[in-house]
Design a protein around this motif. Structure first.
Motif, short mmCIF file in Angstrom:
data_model
loop_
_atom_site.label_atom_id
_atom_site.label_comp_id
_atom_site.label_asym_id
_atom_site.label_seq_id
_atom_site.Cartn_x
_atom_site.Cartn_y
_atom_site.Cartn_z
N ASN A 1 3.60 4.18 9.08
CA ASN A 1 2.86 4.90 8.04
C ASN A 1 3.12 4.42 6.61
O ASN A 1 2.37 4.75 5.71
N GLU A 2 4.18 3.63 6.46
CA GLU A 2 4.45 3.11 5.11
C GLU A 2 3.33 2.17 4.66
O GLU A 2 3.18 1.91 3.47
N PHE A 3 2.56 1.66 5.61
CA PHE A 3 1.44 0.77 5.25
C PHE A 3 0.44 1.53 4.39
O PHE A 3 0.03 1.05 3.32
N VAL A 4 0.08 2.72 4.84
CA VAL A 4 -0.86 3.55 4.07
C VAL A 4 -0.19 4.09 2.82
O VAL A 4 -0.81 4.15 1.75
N ASN A 5 1.07 4.46 2.93
CA ASN A 5 1.79 4.93 1.74
C ASN A 5 1.76 3.88 0.63
O ASN A 5 1.62 4.21 -0.54
N LEU B 1 -0.30 2.09 -4.67
CA LEU B 1 -0.95 1.09 -5.53
C LEU B 1 -2.17 1.65 -6.24
O LEU B 1 -2.50 1.26 -7.35
N GLN B 2 -2.81 2.60 -5.56
CA GLN B 2 -4.02 3.20 -6.11
C GLN B 2 -3.74 3.93 -7.42
O GLN B 2 -4.62 4.06 -8.27
N THR B 3 -2.53 4.42 -7.61
CA THR B 3 -2.24 5.24 -8.78
C THR B 3 -1.63 4.44 -9.94
O THR B 3 -1.24 5.00 -10.94
N PHE B 4 -1.59 3.11 -9.79
CA PHE B 4 -0.95 2.29 -10.83
C PHE B 4 -1.80 2.20 -12.10
O PHE B 4 -3.01 2.09 -12.06
N ASP C 1 -11.33 4.10 -14.11
CA ASP C 1 -10.61 2.83 -14.25
C ASP C 1 -9.70 2.56 -13.08
O ASP C 1 -9.66 1.46 -12.56
N SER C 2 -8.94 3.58 -12.69
CA SER C 2 -7.97 3.32 -11.63
C SER C 2 -8.72 3.03 -10.33
O SER C 2 -8.25 2.29 -9.50
N LEU C 3 -9.91 3.61 -10.19
CA LEU C 3 -10.72 3.26 -9.01
C LEU C 3 -11.32 1.87 -9.17
O LEU C 3 -11.41 1.12 -8.21
N VAL D 1 -9.78 4.09 -1.59
CA VAL D 1 -10.00 5.27 -0.75
C VAL D 1 -10.74 4.88 0.52
O VAL D 1 -10.34 5.25 1.62
N ARG D 2 -11.78 4.08 0.32
CA ARG D 2 -12.56 3.65 1.50
C ARG D 2 -11.74 2.77 2.42
O ARG D 2 -11.87 2.83 3.65
N ARG D 3 -10.89 1.94 1.82
CA ARG D 3 -10.05 1.07 2.66
C ARG D 3 -9.11 1.89 3.52
O ARG D 3 -8.93 1.61 4.70
#
Ligand SMILES: [Zn+2]
Length: 442
Positions: free
Chosen positions: A237-241, A246-249, A298-300, A307-309
């Motif tokens: 599950n660390e893969f999704v974590n 990264l999404q929130t950077f 921006d972050s998106l 999210v889709r990934r």
């Protein structure tokens, strides 16, 4: 005898004094750099030779032109010391890749690893198998499992040969539309050099930036990367974590810089703090909700489709649906995380992001971290700001205020910086540079 003891005592004392202040990663790696470039160039030449025998006519010549240009571009980065060759990151990254290779024979054997002086959490692979890992990954991710997840994703790109495929498709598209590649000529004439650079930047954008094709590649790299990851002994599950993290950077931290911090750092013995430094431009234009909205967009935008990934991954691999808290990091990971954190200021200094560097140093100092260290960096950064201001090119190193695109705290900071006079900047630089010498003696 006594004198020797005193000298020894003084020597030990001064070593201990220095040991308290973090010493940035050594960049005296001339020999390693030279050896790397030698091998890199040999590999590139062999790779291009291979292309020439595989393709013919225009395709062949266009492909070798592009790869040559990409090689020169990368060589420039190596020469510019964008990478560190002797660091404690190397061995750890190598062992992570070994662990990934164990049950995955498709993972190439002869990968060369480079650690980049870059604070953004990112990694990438070159066509010749050079693997670049940004230090920023260690600042942003929770544990080494997540670093391994990012590496797996990149290995996915590498194994499926995404970059070569992308370049080939660009060349083939260009058979109808000749504009991009044709603009790049091998020339040393300075006028055409800048035009060349522009054309090359456009080309790089087409290779690396988002597009339909690129999005498809990201999802493929996720799936293949995850298969590699789960075949190894990492926590699935660390893969999704990692993807979620990264999404929130965001490059500029959203933490608030308090007015007290300015007063604490810039009320100096020879130059008392002036309230007018904090004078802001009209803030009625500032609309927090508008900024927030832009921030989200921006972050998106900079992490497109994340999210889709994640959704897609969970659809293919249902075991990823369950959210599991990030693993507790190992002590070894925490040590590297600490190094990466201490390198944030040297890294921004290297990329000449002087404004962002000062803002970051002030945040660390507000938190009361490593005071001597960050104050000595304030000295170095302000000296650069002074030079830039004197030469009328501060714009290059310090952002302009954009009332709609920056947080209130960052705008306050930019106002402060632009409000300082040339002499005031010099006084701050001198004070903190003296501070630096003091730190060395103590
Ligand atoms: Zn990718």
């Amino acid at each position: 005898m006594t004198r020797k003891l005193i000298i020894l005592g003084y020597f030990l004392f001064s070593i201990m004094g220095i040991a308290q202040v973090y010493k940035p990663i050594d960049t005296a790696d001339y020999l390693q750099r030279k050896a790397f470039l030698y091998n890199f160039n040999a590999h590139s030449e062999a790779f291009i030779k291979g292309l020439r025998s595989q393709y013919s006519g225009r395709t062949s010549s266009e492909l070798s032109k592009i790869y040559k240009q990409l090689g020169t571009d990368f060589e420039g980065k190596v020469k510019n010391k964008d990478f560190v060759f002797k660091s404690e990151f190397d061995a750890v990254i190598k062992s992570l890749i070994e662990r990934l290779r164990k049950n995955n024979p498709r993972v190439p054997k002869d990968l060369k690893i480079l650690i980049a002086r870059d604070n953004t959490p990112n990694a990438y692979c070159l066509a010749d198998g050079t693997f670049v890992i940004n230090m920023g990954l260690y600042n942003w991710l929770d544990n080494e499992e997540q670093v391994a997840a990012v590496i797996s994703h990149e290995l996915g790109h590498q194994i499926d040969e995404h970059t070569p495929k992308m370049i080939l498709s660009i060349v083939e598209q260009n058979k109808q539309d000749k504009s991009t590649v044709q603009d790049i000529n091998e020339t040393t004439d300075s006028k055409s050099l800048s035009r060349n650079q522009k054309a090359f930047d456009i080309l790089k954008d087409r290779i690396y930036k988002e597009g339909v094709e690129k999005r498809k590649q990201e999802m493929q790299a996720d799936s293949l990367g995850y298969v590699i990851f789960k075949n190894s002994d990492f926590k699935k599950n660390e893969f999704v974590n990692a993807l979620q993290k990264l999404q929130t950077f965001d490059t500029i931290s959203s933490r608030e810089l308090k007015v007290e911090t300015y007063k604490k750092l810039f009320d100096l013995p020879k130059q008392s703090f002036k309230e007018k430094w904090l004078k802001k431009e009209d803030f009625s234009l500032y609309n927090y909700n508008f900024y927030k909205e832009k921030l989200n967009k921006d972050s998106l935008a900079s992490h497109p489709e994340m999210v889709r990934r994640i959704e897609r991954l969970e659809k293919i691999f249902p075991e990823l649906k369950a959210f599991i808290d990030p693993e507790k990091p190992s002590e070894a990971y925490m040590l590297l995380k600490k190094t990466a954190k201490m390198e944030i200021l040297p890294n921004y200094f290297h990329s000449e992001d002087y404004g962002v560097g000062i803002y970051t140093a002030m945040q660390f100092l507000q938190d009361g971290e490593e005071e001597k260290y960050y104050k000595s960096w304030l000295g170095k950064y302000f000296a650069k700001i002074y030079e830039a201001r004197k030469n009328y090119n501060l714009n290059r190193y310090l952002d302009r205020i954009e009332s709609k695109n920056q947080s209130e705290s960052y705008q306050q900071f930019l106002n402060f910086m632009w409000n300082l006079s040339l002499d005031e900047i010099k006084n701050i630089a001198d004070f903190y540079k003296a501070n630096e010498t003091l730190a060395k003696v103590n």
